[in-house]
Enzyme design. Structure first.
Site, PDB file in Angstrom:
ATOM      1  N   GLY A  14      -2.245   1.684  -1.526  1.00  0.00           N
ATOM      2  CA  GLY A  14      -3.610   1.844  -1.027  1.00  0.00           C
ATOM      3  C   GLY A  14      -3.630   2.187   0.449  1.00  0.00           C
ATOM      4  O   GLY A  14      -4.460   1.702   1.208  1.00  0.00           O
ATOM      5  N   ILE A  43       2.121  -6.496   1.877  1.00  0.00           N
ATOM      6  CA  ILE A  43       2.999  -5.421   2.364  1.00  0.00           C
ATOM      7  C   ILE A  43       2.271  -4.590   3.420  1.00  0.00           C
ATOM      8  O   ILE A  43       2.840  -4.221   4.440  1.00  0.00           O
ATOM      9  CB  ILE A  43       3.475  -4.538   1.191  1.00  0.00           C
ATOM     10  CG1 ILE A  43       4.399  -5.356   0.293  1.00  0.00           C
ATOM     11  CG2 ILE A  43       4.199  -3.290   1.699  1.00  0.00           C
ATOM     12  CD1 ILE A  43       4.828  -4.651  -0.970  1.00  0.00           C
ATOM     13  N   LYS A  79     -11.307  17.346  17.151  1.00  0.00           N
ATOM     14  CA  LYS A  79     -10.010  17.842  17.630  1.00  0.00           C
ATOM     15  C   LYS A  79      -9.998  19.362  17.545  1.00  0.00           C
ATOM     16  O   LYS A  79     -10.170  19.925  16.466  1.00  0.00           O
ATOM     17  CB  LYS A  79      -8.903  17.234  16.754  1.00  0.00           C
ATOM     18  CG  LYS A  79      -7.548  17.853  16.996  1.00  0.00           C
ATOM     19  CD  LYS A  79      -6.462  17.157  16.220  1.00  0.00           C
ATOM     20  CE  LYS A  79      -5.152  17.898  16.382  1.00  0.00           C
ATOM     21  NZ  LYS A  79      -4.054  17.320  15.623  1.00  0.00           N
ATOM     22  N   LEU A 338       3.944   9.443   2.025  1.00  0.00           N
ATOM     23  CA  LEU A 338       5.271   9.161   2.591  1.00  0.00           C
ATOM     24  C   LEU A 338       6.323   8.975   1.504  1.00  0.00           C
ATOM     25  O   LEU A 338       7.516   9.132   1.763  1.00  0.00           O
ATOM     26  CB  LEU A 338       5.198   7.913   3.472  1.00  0.00           C
ATOM     27  CG  LEU A 338       4.256   8.034   4.692  1.00  0.00           C
ATOM     28  CD1 LEU A 338       4.127   6.697   5.418  1.00  0.00           C
ATOM     29  CD2 LEU A 338       4.756   9.113   5.660  1.00  0.00           C
TER      30      LEU A 338
END
Ligand code: FAD
Length: 506
Positions: A14, A43, A79, A338
């Site tokens: 999540g 975690i 940005k 990741l």
């Protein structure tokens, strides 16, 4: 011909990847499929990843996200690009600004006319022809003015900075409204099927305490550990640290400073670089470095000595290994985020890679048969996306002229991938830039980095000389003037945020 539709998707994790996947899949699939997200508060998430690139607007559009609400809730900012400090040589400063540079003038690209005129001493610096760069310099921001025909104000291209944990929370709320079920708990075991056509596919994950969650498709968003894709399926990882040797980062938030810049900054240090991401309530900072050339302590003190304001927390060390999973989709597991690989955040590309993996998953959405051709094509596209971003990031390191450390000298000497070597030689010879197969970064991105890091072509395109020198100089000057006038009417970035999307004071 009848497909056998999937009815049960389990997303493991999540963080940004997990909640982006959940929100997008729930939007597309509506109530045709059960979607469960399993996450563990114990975690936690990686807690970084706060700068994006303009393609994120497409994702927000898919989810029908209201921009002002989104920025208010994530304490976000706008940005217009990334400023690079000390990358070519110490003291150098340039920007990779978003959006177009200049105006086309047949028969060659704007950059060719600019290269020609620069060699003749009759051009302003490249930034003068980019609205994103000039607005950044003046700390101004305005979204595109779509009613302004043929004006650079119509073409403003931008992305966001936001607070990573608030972003995940924001997407979680949206996902839960769309029916996604969240399960809190730590997965301690992954069970594989032992028989039938789908033998060796993941059948279920088991939580601490014994609860078992079954699924047909598993999206592994468990972060660096790759709980399913690696720990359960042992897919393998391709290591790219010989090209991108940085392997650690310290991250720390600090108090905001003025001016409120509408860009990310990346400042190169002795063995790595530091990011600076301005948000409404704080500035995010981090020092990405190479542990073979710098100790953790030294890297932390460089970071702490280069903050805009007082630190708001203790710095946190994050370790990583650059590279990608050999297969992002293996059996009935698709790794997103990741868990699928890592490229350092120099060009803020990881969240975009999540977004494109989600789009690919939608494009190749499987039925219960998990057709091999679909899986192969998904993996081919995932590899292409990773490799083209990898090359762009290597370019920044390789194209340096610094002689103050062995780290930079090694980066300049290293042999780069053939695909990148080809781009560099094309630019070196005649300033040509070729975008391979719709890769993420366009010609203007490559141009700004190559030019910003002092790669000067030996000649320009032979056809750039077809126009007279005076006519080309007048043309460049008119483009520069229009951009300067447009920037002058843009509001200050801080004022724009205060008026449209100010977050609650913390
Ligand atoms: P994580 O955030 O690590 O989430 C993993 C999830 O899996 C968590 O919810 C965790 O609880 C859960 N989980 C793991 N194991 C278990 C288990 N056993 N049981 C249950 N749940 C489990 N990207 C950008 O685009 N821009 C940036 O500026 C940027 N900066 C970065 C800077 C650094 C130093 C790093 C390392 C990365 C940066 N990134 C950036 C990348 C970005 O942070 C990630 O792509 C993004 O946060 C997605 O992370 P994730 O969701 O894959 O993993």
């Amino acid at each position: 011909m009848q497909a056998s539709p999937l009815q049960n998707i389990v997303i493991v994790g999540g963080g940004t990847a997990g909640w982006m996947s959940a929100a997008a899949l729930a939007t597309v699939l509506k109530d045709r499929c059960r979607i469960t997200v399993v996450e563990s508060d114990e975690i936690g998430t990686v807690g970084v990843g706060e700068a994006t690139i303009p393609m994120i607007q497409r994702f927000n559009h898919l989810l029908d996200i209201d921009e002002d609400e989104f920025l208010r809730e994530t304490y976000g900012s706008f940005k217009l690009g990334i400023e690079f400090v000390n990358w070519g040589r110490i003291g150098d400063r340039y920007m990779h600004g978003f959006g177009r540079i200049g105006r086309e003038l047949w028969p060659v690209g704007f950059e060719q006319h600019w290269l020609r005129m620069r060699a003749l001493g009759r051009a302003a610096p490249l930034e003068a022809y980019s609205i994103a760069r000039m607005a950044s310099k003046a700390n101004r921001f305005l979204p595109p003015q779509l009613d302004m025909e043929d004006s650079p104000l119509r073409e403003i291209t931008y992305a966001y900075h936001f607070d990573a944990s608030l972003y995940a929370r924001y997407l979680r709320r949206r996902s839960e409204k769309l029916g996604v079920v969240r399960v809190e708990g730590k997965i301690v075991e992954t069970r594989l099927r032992t028989d039938g056509e789908a033998a060796d596919h993941v059948e279920a994950v088991v939580l601490d305490g014994g609860r078992r969650i079954e699924g047909e498709l598993f999206v592994d968003c468990s972060g660096f550990r790759g709980l399913l894709i690696e720990q359960a399926l042992q897919t393998g990882y391709e290591d790219w640290t010989h090209w991108l040797p940085c392997d650690r980062a310290w991250a720390v938030p600090c108090e905001s400073a003025r001016p409120f810049t509408p860009f990310t900054r990346s400042t190169a240090h002795r063995a790595g670089w530091q990011w600076r991401i301005p948000l409404q309530h704080r500035t995010g900072n981090g020092h990405v470095f190479c542990s073979a050339h710098m100790s953790d302590d030294e890297a932390a003190s460089i970071l702490m000595a280069n903050l805009d304001g007082a630190p708001l927390a203790e710095p946190r060390l994050i370790k990583f290994r650059t590279g990608m999973r050999r297969l992002a989709w293996n059996r009935n597991v698709v790794a997103i985020g990741l868990s699928s690989g890592f490229l350092e955040p120099l060009e803020s590309t990881s969240i975009h890679l999540i977004q494109s993996a989600i789009q690919q998953l939608i494009d190749f959405f499987p039925d219960r048969g998990f057709a091999a051709a679909d899986v192969d094509e998904f993996n081919r596209q995932a590899r292409f996306n990773y490799e083209s971003v990898r090359d762009f990031i290597i370019l920044h390191y390789h194209l340096n002229q610094r002689d103050d450390s062995e780290f930079w000298k090694q980066c300049a000497r290293m042999e780069v991938p053939q695909s990148l070597a080809q781009k560099i030689s094309l630019f070196e010879s005649h300033g040509r830039i070729v975008r391979f197969n719709n890769e993420l970064f366009s010609e203007v991105g490559w141009l700004q980095v190559m030019e910003g890091q002092n790669l000067v072509p030996r000649a320009c395109h032979p056809l750039a000389g077809l126009k007279s020198e005076d006519a080309t100089a007048t043309y460049l000057e008119s483009v520069r003037e229009v951009i300067a006038k447009c920037v002058a009417v843009m509001p200050d970035h801080a004022d724009y945020i205060a008026k449209h999307c100010a977050a609650k004071p913390v």
